[in-house]
Structures are given as structure tokens and as C-alpha cells.
Design a protein around this motif. Structure first.
Motif, mmCIF file in Angstrom:
data_model
loop_
_atom_site.group_PDB
_atom_site.id
_atom_site.type_symbol
_atom_site.label_atom_id
_atom_site.label_comp_id
_atom_site.label_asym_id
_atom_site.label_seq_id
_atom_site.Cartn_x
_atom_site.Cartn_y
_atom_site.Cartn_z
ATOM 1 N N ALA A 17 36.165 33.256 31.239
ATOM 2 C CA ALA A 17 37.441 32.859 30.641
ATOM 3 C C ALA A 17 38.649 33.307 31.456
ATOM 4 O O ALA A 17 39.583 32.522 31.650
ATOM 5 N N PRO A 18 38.680 34.545 31.974
ATOM 6 C CA PRO A 18 39.855 34.945 32.759
ATOM 7 C C PRO A 18 40.070 34.059 33.989
ATOM 8 O O PRO A 18 41.195 33.671 34.282
ATOM 9 N N GLN A 19 38.985 33.754 34.667
ATOM 10 C CA GLN A 19 39.111 32.884 35.851
ATOM 11 C C GLN A 19 39.522 31.466 35.438
ATOM 12 O O GLN A 19 40.354 30.841 36.089
ATOM 13 N N CYS A 20 38.959 30.990 34.369
ATOM 14 C CA CYS A 20 39.304 29.652 33.889
ATOM 15 C C CYS A 20 40.797 29.578 33.557
ATOM 16 O O CYS A 20 41.466 28.592 33.865
ATOM 17 N N LYS A 21 41.328 30.636 32.967
ATOM 18 C CA LYS A 21 42.756 30.675 32.655
ATOM 19 C C LYS A 21 43.589 30.688 33.933
ATOM 20 O O LYS A 21 44.634 30.035 34.008
ATOM 21 N N ARG A 22 43.132 31.438 34.960
ATOM 22 C CA ARG A 22 43.851 31.452 36.236
ATOM 23 C C ARG A 22 43.845 30.066 36.873
ATOM 24 O O ARG A 22 44.852 29.604 37.399
ATOM 25 N N ASP A 25 46.242 27.880 34.954
ATOM 26 C CA ASP A 25 47.633 28.197 35.277
ATOM 27 C C ASP A 25 48.006 27.701 36.667
ATOM 28 O O ASP A 25 49.103 27.179 36.880
#
Length: 80
Positions: A17-22, A25
Motif C-alpha cells: 500500500a505505501p508504494q501504491c500510494k507513492r 501520487d
């Protein structure tokens, strides 16, 4: 995709999820950049089209005696 090597390297981490959000963005920012560029290009195209129309009008009206309106305007601005 229009991403720099540094941006791609940043995205090549483990995922989740963190990478997907990056990624999300980054893609949003790229789309915003493209929207801005497209707006500027449309404005530039409109300017070029207006200049072309002026040239064509001058050539139709005056034929071989025509003077290029774009060059005339540039010379006038240079003298100011």
C-alpha cells in the motif's frame, strides 16, 4: 512512461500500500504536469494559427507586395 530513472528506482521498492500510494501520487503529479503543458501548447498553437492567418491574409490582399505581419510586429517591438 515519462518517469525519470530516479522516479523509477524509487518505485522499485518492495510494494504494498505505501508504494501504491507513492505511485498514485507520482502519477497524479505527472498528469497535472501534462495538463499544464497541454494548456500551454494549445495557447501556443492558437498564437501560431493567428500568425498564419495574418500571413495568409496579407499575401491574399497584397500578393508580391506583401510584407510579413509577424516580421513587421517583431521589428516594431524591437524598436520600442
Amino acid at each position: 512512461m515519462g518517469l525519470s530513472l530516479d522516479e523509477i528506482k524509487e518505485l522499485m521498492t518492495n510494494g504494498g500500500a505505501p508504494q501504491c500510494k507513492r505511485v498514485r501520487d507520482l502519477l497524479r503529479a505527472k498528469i497535472a504536469d501534462l495538463d499544464e503543458l497541454m494548456t500551454k501548447l494549445r495557447r501556443f498553437k492558437r498564437t501560431l494559427s493567428q500568425q498564419l492567418a495574418s500571413c495568409e491574409s496579407e499575401l491574399r490582399a497584397r500578393g508580391p507586395a506583401a510584407t510579413c505581419p509577424l516580421v513587421t510586429n517583431l521589428l516594431r517591438k524591437d524598436q520600442e
